[in-house]
Design an enzyme around this catalytic site. Structure first.
Site, PDB file in Angstrom:
ATOM      1  N   PHE A 302      10.213   3.169   6.126  1.00 43.66           N
ATOM      2  CA  PHE A 302      10.073   2.692   4.756  1.00 43.66           C
ATOM      3  C   PHE A 302       8.648   2.963   4.267  1.00 43.66           C
ATOM      4  O   PHE A 302       7.681   2.641   4.949  1.00 43.66           O
ATOM      5  CB  PHE A 302      10.383   1.187   4.736  1.00 43.66           C
ATOM      6  CG  PHE A 302      10.456   0.543   3.376  1.00 43.66           C
ATOM      7  CD1 PHE A 302      10.527   1.294   2.210  1.00 43.66           C
ATOM      8  CD2 PHE A 302      10.486  -0.834   3.261  1.00 43.66           C
ATOM      9  CE1 PHE A 302      10.598   0.684   0.973  1.00 43.66           C
ATOM     10  CE2 PHE A 302      10.561  -1.461   2.028  1.00 43.66           C
ATOM     11  CZ  PHE A 302      10.628  -0.701   0.880  1.00 43.66           C
ATOM     12  N   CYS A 303       8.523   3.594   3.079  1.00 47.52           N
ATOM     13  CA  CYS A 303       7.241   3.804   2.409  1.00 47.52           C
ATOM     14  C   CYS A 303       6.248   4.524   3.345  1.00 47.52           C
ATOM     15  O   CYS A 303       6.581   5.549   3.918  1.00 47.52           O
ATOM     16  CB  CYS A 303       6.697   2.472   1.905  1.00 47.52           C
ATOM     17  SG  CYS A 303       5.377   2.613   0.680  1.00 47.52           S
ATOM     18  N   ILE A 304       5.028   3.978   3.526  1.00 48.86           N
ATOM     19  CA  ILE A 304       4.031   4.654   4.351  1.00 48.86           C
ATOM     20  C   ILE A 304       4.483   4.756   5.802  1.00 48.86           C
ATOM     21  O   ILE A 304       4.041   5.642   6.536  1.00 48.86           O
ATOM     22  CB  ILE A 304       2.659   3.936   4.246  1.00 48.86           C
ATOM     23  CG1 ILE A 304       1.548   4.794   4.862  1.00 48.86           C
ATOM     24  CG2 ILE A 304       2.713   2.567   4.884  1.00 48.86           C
ATOM     25  CD1 ILE A 304       0.153   4.210   4.653  1.00 48.86           C
ATOM     26  N   GLY A 306       7.290   5.867   6.635  1.00 48.23           N
ATOM     27  CA  GLY A 306       7.949   7.166   6.685  1.00 48.23           C
ATOM     28  C   GLY A 306       6.976   8.307   6.842  1.00 48.23           C
ATOM     29  O   GLY A 306       7.296   9.328   7.483  1.00 48.23           O
TER      30      GLY A 306
END
Length: 569
Positions: A302-304, A306
């Site tokens: 999720f988000c950073i 990833g």
């Protein structure tokens, strides 16, 4: 009625406290040279003929407003944009306050048009437009007690108690350094948030690894590793049971592990992006393999988180570590060509100054990062609470998502500075071999894993069209799905709620808009689509493990663990 002396005393105190709060806010979120609107307008080289015509019309319309106020005119009234709730109360239709409202809406329209008419390059105009919106959001008559009829009416009804209570809340938030967005007394991590049963089965200086207890008699043989963002606490994935993605995933029969990042303390201020890959993603994956006794796992990020997982894959490939069966990227930017409005807060001078002292280490405050994200949606995440809490003296209702939003985590300065330079400024993730991690040149075009990319259509942190660019970088079979709503509400969308919708289209057109125009809209949560995609990659169903951890990795403490419970002072 309020006594005039007490009212005067209140506004003197409120003004002094408000100045302190405004200064702390400006210092926290505004990059050098962008705190005030005139600085943002400095690059203007000249205005077009249309600008002067707009200016003339603006003065005429303001004159019409004055005439309407004294009953000598019947000019056309402006309406707020759809979804703008600031002027919804009937008190705003009283003549004086209607004038305040109309004058503000007119000024907003005029300033926006003036920016459009400026002779400047596109980047400069975009920056000017952004800070013009920030300025206009800040100076709304709704944000000031003397020009907000709802605030004045409530003050009269409560004999000034609402103003006194608002003063207390303002001073408390100045001490905390954050705006209170929810009734924080109603939440305790580990009691009514992050309560999915499990155990901490491994920990190091950077993270704890949680393994969750199965809730089904049999499970998929391939385990699932979840890597959340390190900017916030992991429990955005595990809020209340009814909207916990972790609980739902476990209920689908996945043997689930999750990385709980530690909020960085001064002694950890030396950590680099390499450390988050080596001591974080790779260390967690290795423990999952050993506990599950499986060579491979699926990874949800999720988000950073990833971006951390994506940069870890080439390192693993260089080492011959074929550990991942598939990747899932939720609201992740790989190509930062167009990162959205957040780019206006990124100051190259600040990053350059931090690079000079990067070897000394340091800590980037999670509160600083949270204020920046809040400023991207200032009306909803700043001024709404200024009015409700400080002017009306009310306590916002309990909301688990907003409690999480204020529960920030610190980052190491070297890691954060490297992240801004290589991703936002230089866009190196999209340039094969432009940098190395853990001694390995990073080339994301060499990733051939099956990948599920999710983006949210109204995301103000990760624009969906930017997330879509991953389809042109990763080379394996890839599915792109677009959900409704924003960065969090679009992602954390429980199946049981049956809310919103999502779009699918198997044909990955080079143009994201062309993809969307041909996409099929489906009702409900995108989680259903993801579960169907993941199941064939999760192997056979086998008997669920009776214990958590292993002989080598014995349970350390119950989930959610110590790291997630640490709060910034």
């Amino acid at each position: 009625m309020l006594q005039s002396t007490s009212l005067e005393s209140f506004f003197l105190q409120f003004n002094e406290a408000n100045q302190k709060w405004w200064q702390s806010w400006v210092n926290a979120v505004a990059p050098a040279g962008a705190a005030a609107l005139p600085s943002g307008l400095a690059p203007v080289q000249g205005l077009s003929t249309e600008a002067f015509e707009t200016h003339s019309l603006y003065y005429q319309q303001q004159l019409d407003l004055w005439l309407q106020l004294i009953g000598a005119g019947n000019g056309q009234k402006l309406e707020p944009e759809k979804g703008d709730r600031r002027f919804a109360a009937p008190e705003w239709e009283l003549p004086l306050f209607s004038f305040f409202k109309q004058s503000y809406l007119l000024t907003s329209k005029w300033l926006t048009q003036m920016v459009d008419h400026v002779h400047a390059d596109d980047d400069t105009k975009a920056r000017m437009a952004f800070f013009a919106r920030q300025y206009l959001d800040a100076v709304s008559p709704a944000n000031f007690a003397v020009t907000n009829p709802e605030v004045l009416a409530l003050a009269i009804d409560t004999r000034g108690e609402s103003l006194n209570e608002g003063m207390k809340k303002l001073l408390e938030d100045i001490q905390k350094g954050t705006i209170t967005m929810t009734d924080e007394s109603q939440f305790v991590v580990g009691e009514n948030l992050a309560v999915t049963p499990g155990q901490v089965v491994f920990e190091n200086e950077l993270f704890q690894l949680l393994q969750y207890a199965p809730t089904t008699g049999d499970v998929y043989e391939t385990p699932l590793l979840i890597v959340p963002p390190c900017v916030n606490k992991y429990y955005i994935m595990d809020l209340k049971p009814e909207n916990s993605m972790v609980r739902w995933v476990v209920g689908e029969g996945h043997t689930t592990f999750l990385v709980s990042w530690k909020s960085v303390t001064p002694e950890l201020g030396h950590l680099k992006w390499d450390d988050y890959v080596e001591k974080g993603v790779l260390a967690a994956a290795d423990v999952v393999r050993q506990i599950s006794k499986r060579e491979k796992m699926n990874v949800l990020s999720f988000c950073i988180g990833g971006e951390l997982v994506s940069t870890a894959v080439p390192v693993m490939q260089a080492r011959g570590q074929d550990w991942f069966e598939s990747l899932t990227l939720m609201t992740v930017i790989i190509d930062h060509t167009e990162p959205g409005d957040i780019k206006h807060f990124l100051d190259p001078a600040v990053v350059a100054s931090r690079e000079l002292v990067i070897d000394k280490g340091g800590v980037i405050s999670g509160k600083e990062l949270a204020r920046t994200f809040a400023a991207l949606r200032a009306n909803d995440l700043v001024w709404n609470y200024v009015v409700n809490n400080y002017l009306k003296g009310k306590t916002p209702p309990p909301f688990d998502l907003l409690y999480w939003n204020n529960d920030s985590a610190n980052l190491a300065l070297p890691m954060h500075t490297w992240f801004l330079r290589n991703m936002y400024f230089d866009n190196n993730l999209a340039k094969p071999g432009s940098f190395s991690l853990c001694g390995v040149p990073i080339d994301l075009t060499a990733i051939t894993l099956p990948t599920y990319v999710f983006a949210a259509r109204e995301d103000h942190i990760v624009p969906w069209t930017s997330a879509y660019r991953t389809t042109g970088i990763f080379q394996g079979p890839l599915r792109f799905v677009l959900g409704a709503s924003g960065h969090i509400a679009g992602t954390i969308n429980p199946v049981s709620a049956n809310k919103r919708n999502y779009w699918v289209n198997d044909r990955l057109d080079a143009d994201p808009q062309a993809w969307f125009e041909a996409a099929e809209s489906r009702p409900g949560s995108w989680w259903q689509d993801w579960a169907e995609w993941l199941a064939p990659r999760a192997g056979q169903r086998v008997a669920a493990p009776k214990t958590l951890g292993s002989r080598q990795f014995k349970p350390i403490e119950p989930a959610p663990g110590r790291y997630v419970k640490e709060r910034l002072s």
